[in-house]
Scaffold this active site. Sequence first.
Site: not given
Length: 608
Positions: A74, A603
Amino acid sequence: MCGIVGYLGKNQALPILLESLKRLEYRGYDSAGIAVLQDGCIVVEKTEGKISTLEQRLSGKEVPGTVGLAHTRWATHGEPTTQNAHPHVDCKGSIAVIHNGIIENYRVLKKRLEESGHKFKTDTDTEIIAHLIEEFYDDSFEEAVQKAVAQLEGTYGLVILSKKDPNKLIGVRNGSPLVVGVADDEYLLASDVSAILKHTRQVVYLDDKEMVTVGPSGFSTMTTENVEIQKEIEEISWDLEMIEKGGYAHFMLKEIFEQPETIHNACRGRLIHESGYAKLGGLNMSERELREIKRIVIIACGTSWHAALIGEYMIEEYARLPVEVEYASEFRYRNPIIEPGTITLAISQSGETIDTLEAMREAKRKGSRVLGVCNVVGSTIARESDGGVYIHAGPEIGVASTKAFTSQVTALTLLAIMLGRMRVMGRSEGQEIIEALQKIPDQVQQILNHNEEIEKIAKAYCNDSNFLYLGRGAHFPVALEGALKLKEISYVHAEGYPAAEMKHGPIALIDKNMPVVVICPRDSAYSKIQGNIAEVKARKGRLIVIATEEDEEVAKVADHVITIPQTLDMLYPILTVIPLQLLAYHIAVLRGCNVDQPRNLAKSVTVE
Ligand code: G6P
């Protein structure tokens, strides 16, 4: 943020790494890579895009080797390109590093390393770690890693491989989680347990400034300052089935449908009907200490923050205790006032959100007792808090939180009952709430049975590009949560507002093109919100109303009604959020979005 996994053992590393990496894909999914030690050389393969793209690139290729590491990214520093994907290597390609976190002083370190001749190939902060280890590597791999991390400022979970020490993997943790899976002659290092469950349920959790070395003869743990430490092996209670889709199209749908069970699990063994009490053994506080609480500060982020807002309404109502809810990221940077009698509650599904963790540490530094409301057992917030409540929702894989939210609200209800009974609430009121709470799982199931109906409603609205969500009282946070769900997974603009505030701005948006979702159960705000519904109607807004069963008034004015069973005012939010989860889910699916891995999100947010 970023999933990292390392493997050392008796089996071929590549298939195990790819399989484990896929279980971490919910942490980040813009690029991926692996490194395997093959015949004394480090073979690296990486790509932009998802793990499936990496698999395609590797298909048909043999990369034999029993030690390796893998990463799903990410992006923070450097675009999500193939070049910037991890693993990163040193000048000679003899050290490979994967990293989760952010190195804050990387520019200074990079300049210094470049001046001493190191050649950089990427825009990432991580690459400096490989070069630093190269710089310090004389005889000992461990010593080189220790010297390198001593230079780093920021957060990191690292796994490192060196061809000079081919029978070893080193993992280091500071601020980003790292867990060691211990199987028979096999070790996995990973950012969370879902990556290793298939191989073992025996794990060791590293704490900050700790490192682990795994090799054929076992594992050893030490601080990053080279002090040996003994860590306990713990057993994970989750099993493999819990982290699989089990026939559902998406994890999110599975998790929405698990809620009757997860809400039940949050209450299991904690409700004492006879005395109208709730029992929360993990708080580690005596009754006297609990009675002495004067104020509760709740810190959280995202969906957990919405659960906290509902908790505020509930604790104030049931226990008459002042509650303040703050975004963790704001709390930590504004010199918060913590007086004697203040306790701080950190709510986090993952237990790893860096802002919540740091805010909790700040509250602790200021003398507050800190309690955690977490889902992931053994997570950092759970371990660093003075006590807390596990919500027992089981692994939540869908990036958009659903079952954790309803379990958090349930856990806060239990806390409100417990504190209420110690202060102002009589036994019969406690019993009434407990009875209502015990009915909630079945009532949630009744709402889930309307799934197809909600899907039809979604079809009527899936091409709209703006939504307004309105609610009063504890349904204002539900409106926020409904809007957040839609934004996160369908990329449709949506705003949540307290219904009465609509008149102070958002009403200007309402015309025949504007869908307005109103949360309007038969609670004490019912007649007031009827007025807000009329205001929307008068401006030709398209009304989707969440109403209590057999509400004929609402049916007369709304374009669509989704009904929910009756419960107590304070418990309604656990029910009213369910149709909003399903509505967002179906709209996202109809728009062709990747529901479980929405763009740009992750998440577990372990960077600031
Ligand atoms: C991320 C997730 C959200 C979650 C938030 C807080 O943004 O995508 O679903 O609500 O982090 O996470 P936590 O684990 O602290 O509850």
